[in-house]
Design a protein around this motif. Structure first.
Motif, PDB file in Angstrom:
ATOM      1  N   ALA A   1      23.930 -14.117  64.725  1.00 48.92           N
ATOM      2  CA  ALA A   1      24.421 -14.760  63.511  1.00 48.92           C
ATOM      3  C   ALA A   1      25.915 -14.475  63.350  1.00 48.92           C
ATOM      4  O   ALA A   1      26.376 -13.358  63.625  1.00 48.92           O
ATOM      5  N   PRO A   2      26.698 -15.461  62.944  1.00 48.75           N
ATOM      6  CA  PRO A   2      28.152 -15.248  62.812  1.00 48.75           C
ATOM      7  C   PRO A   2      28.468 -14.208  61.740  1.00 48.75           C
ATOM      8  O   PRO A   2      27.860 -14.185  60.674  1.00 48.75           O
ATOM      9  N   ARG A   3      29.419 -13.337  62.064  1.00 48.09           N
ATOM     10  CA  ARG A   3      29.872 -12.347  61.089  1.00 48.09           C
ATOM     11  C   ARG A   3      30.969 -12.958  60.216  1.00 48.09           C
ATOM     12  O   ARG A   3      31.737 -13.806  60.685  1.00 48.09           O
ATOM     13  N   PRO A   4      31.085 -12.533  58.982  1.00 42.82           N
ATOM     14  CA  PRO A   4      32.143 -13.073  58.131  1.00 42.82           C
ATOM     15  C   PRO A   4      33.516 -12.667  58.645  1.00 42.82           C
ATOM     16  O   PRO A   4      33.661 -11.598  59.262  1.00 42.82           O
ATOM     17  N   PRO A   5      34.543 -13.475  58.428  1.00 38.09           N
ATOM     18  CA  PRO A   5      35.896 -13.110  58.860  1.00 38.09           C
ATOM     19  C   PRO A   5      36.344 -11.826  58.182  1.00 38.09           C
ATOM     20  O   PRO A   5      35.926 -11.500  57.077  1.00 38.09           O
ATOM     21  N   GLU A   6      37.202 -11.091  58.863  1.00 39.58           N
ATOM     22  CA  GLU A   6      37.757  -9.858  58.306  1.00 39.58           C
ATOM     23  C   GLU A   6      39.267  -9.866  58.439  1.00 39.58           C
ATOM     24  O   GLU A   6      39.830 -10.491  59.339  1.00 39.58           O
TER      25      GLU A   6
ATOM     26  N   LEU B   1      38.137 -15.362  67.137  1.00 42.13           N
ATOM     27  CA  LEU B   1      39.326 -14.558  67.399  1.00 42.13           C
ATOM     28  C   LEU B   1      39.000 -13.126  67.815  1.00 42.13           C
ATOM     29  O   LEU B   1      39.822 -12.466  68.459  1.00 42.13           O
ATOM     30  N   ARG B   2      37.826 -12.633  67.462  1.00 42.19           N
ATOM     31  CA  ARG B   2      37.504 -11.233  67.779  1.00 42.19           C
ATOM     32  C   ARG B   2      37.619 -10.924  69.271  1.00 42.19           C
ATOM     33  O   ARG B   2      38.167  -9.875  69.635  1.00 42.19           O
ATOM     34  N   PRO B   3      37.125 -11.791  70.176  1.00 42.97           N
ATOM     35  CA  PRO B   3      37.287 -11.466  71.608  1.00 42.97           C
ATOM     36  C   PRO B   3      38.742 -11.394  72.054  1.00 42.97           C
ATOM     37  O   PRO B   3      39.054 -10.747  73.051  1.00 42.97           O
ATOM     38  N   ARG B   4      39.642 -12.034  71.298  1.00 43.48           N
ATOM     39  CA  ARG B   4      41.040 -12.074  71.692  1.00 43.48           C
ATOM     40  C   ARG B   4      41.831 -10.858  71.200  1.00 43.48           C
ATOM     41  O   ARG B   4      43.015 -10.724  71.531  1.00 43.48           O
ATOM     42  N   LEU B   5      41.198 -10.010  70.420  1.00 40.90           N
ATOM     43  CA  LEU B   5      41.901  -8.808  69.956  1.00 40.90           C
ATOM     44  C   LEU B   5      42.310  -7.919  71.128  1.00 40.90           C
ATOM     45  O   LEU B   5      43.295  -7.179  71.041  1.00 40.90           O
ATOM     46  N   ALA B   6      41.553  -7.995  72.226  1.00 39.50           N
ATOM     47  CA  ALA B   6      41.895  -7.195  73.407  1.00 39.50           C
ATOM     48  C   ALA B   6      43.266  -7.578  73.958  1.00 39.50           C
ATOM     49  O   ALA B   6      43.931  -6.747  74.599  1.00 39.50           O
ATOM     50  N   GLU B   7      43.714  -8.820  73.707  1.00 40.42           N
ATOM     51  CA  GLU B   7      45.028  -9.253  74.191  1.00 40.42           C
ATOM     52  C   GLU B   7      46.163  -8.477  73.514  1.00 40.42           C
ATOM     53  O   GLU B   7      47.277  -8.423  74.039  1.00 40.42           O
ATOM     54  N   LEU B   8      45.882  -7.896  72.360  1.00 41.46           N
ATOM     55  CA  LEU B   8      46.927  -7.219  71.591  1.00 41.46           C
ATOM     56  C   LEU B   8      46.977  -5.722  71.862  1.00 41.46           C
ATOM     57  O   LEU B   8      47.874  -5.036  71.372  1.00 41.46           O
ATOM     58  N   ALA B   9      46.022  -5.209  72.623  1.00 43.26           N
ATOM     59  CA  ALA B   9      45.951  -3.767  72.846  1.00 43.26           C
ATOM     60  C   ALA B   9      47.200  -3.247  73.553  1.00 43.26           C
ATOM     61  O   ALA B   9      47.786  -2.229  73.155  1.00 43.26           O
TER      62      ALA B   9
ATOM     63  N   ASP C   1      37.779 -14.146  62.814  1.00 42.04           N
ATOM     64  CA  ASP C   1      36.376 -14.554  62.878  1.00 42.04           C
ATOM     65  C   ASP C   1      35.831 -14.330  64.286  1.00 42.04           C
ATOM     66  O   ASP C   1      36.481 -13.719  65.137  1.00 42.04           O
ATOM     67  N   ASP C   2      34.634 -14.868  64.546  1.00 44.98           N
ATOM     68  CA  ASP C   2      34.010 -14.665  65.855  1.00 44.98           C
ATOM     69  C   ASP C   2      34.782 -15.340  66.982  1.00 44.98           C
ATOM     70  O   ASP C   2      34.638 -14.960  68.147  1.00 44.98           O
TER      71      ASP C   2
END
Length: 218
Positions: free
Chosen positions: A67-72, A198-206, A195-196
């Motif tokens: 189920a999709p998680r709410p944006p944070e 963009l979450r996988p793309r957070l690794a690009e900012l590490a 949201d779901d």
């Protein structure tokens, strides 16, 4: 005498029956209640509750996990100019409006500090001593102070000194006040709605963030 014994037994049996059935409760006598009828009355549609078989339970858990998680909302600490350029490059392919930079001033932070210690074993012993005294502690955000312990962080040296005095009265003798972090000015990365997608793309900012980490906006 036999008649008297029979009469006493009859009265005893009758009294026990009245006690066990709760007839004597108005006089404060009776067995302890083993049920909670008020809880039964509070139940909502108890007939709809059912136990799921293992296969159906696993399917329900899988659906819930998908189920999709709410944006944070996420934000970074203050960043200097050297960190901003690679971050902007990494964010060029992100959707418009999904990120921004804003000026930020993070005040200096003072802590009641214990350390530096010879190793992790000594830190563990100090943690045990503090627990016995009922004193809380927290990890350090400044690696230059490791290995050590923080007994609380404060926005001013005066506030930290007051806490140090209070802790000394409770038996803490080796702590001192140090500045864990000076005032920091710079730009903060703001991701207002991760949201779901963009979450996988957070690794690009590490890599551009280096040692800085994203945290909740709350």
């Amino acid at each position: 005498m036999l008649r008297l014994i029979v009469l006493v037994l009859l009265l005893a049996n009758g009294g026990y029956f009245a006690w066990s059935q709760g007839y004597l409760l108005p006089w404060g006598l009776g067995p302890a209640q083993q049920s909670e009828p008020q809880r039964l009355q509070q139940q909502v549609r108890p007939e709809s509750v059912r136990i799921l078989p293992p296969d159906e339970l696993r399917r329900a858990e899988t659906v819930a996990a998908q189920a999709p998680r709410p944006p944070e909302c996420l934000q970074s600490p203050a960043l200097d100019e050297a960190q901003l350029a690679p971050l902007r490059t990494a964010l060029e392919s992100w959707p418009a409006g999904s990120w921004s930079f804003e000026p930020v001033v993070e005040p200096a932070r003072w802590i009641v500090y214990m350390g530096r210690y010879a190793g992790v074993e000594q830190v563990a012993r100090k943690r045990a001593e503090l627990r016995q005294l009922g004193i809380s502690f927290e990890s350090l955000s400044n690696p230059e102070l490791e290995p050590g312990l923080s007994l609380g962080s404060y926005p001013s040296e005066a506030a930290a000194s007051r806490q140090l005095q209070s802790l000394a009265e409770r038996g803490v003798q080796t702590a001192r006040v140090v500045q864990e972090r000076p005032e920091q000015r710079g730009q903060r990365l703001l991701l207002p709605a991760v949201d779901d997608n963009l979450r996988p793309r957070l690794a690009e900012l590490a890599a551009p963030l280096n040692t800085k980490t994203l945290r909740s906006c709350r």
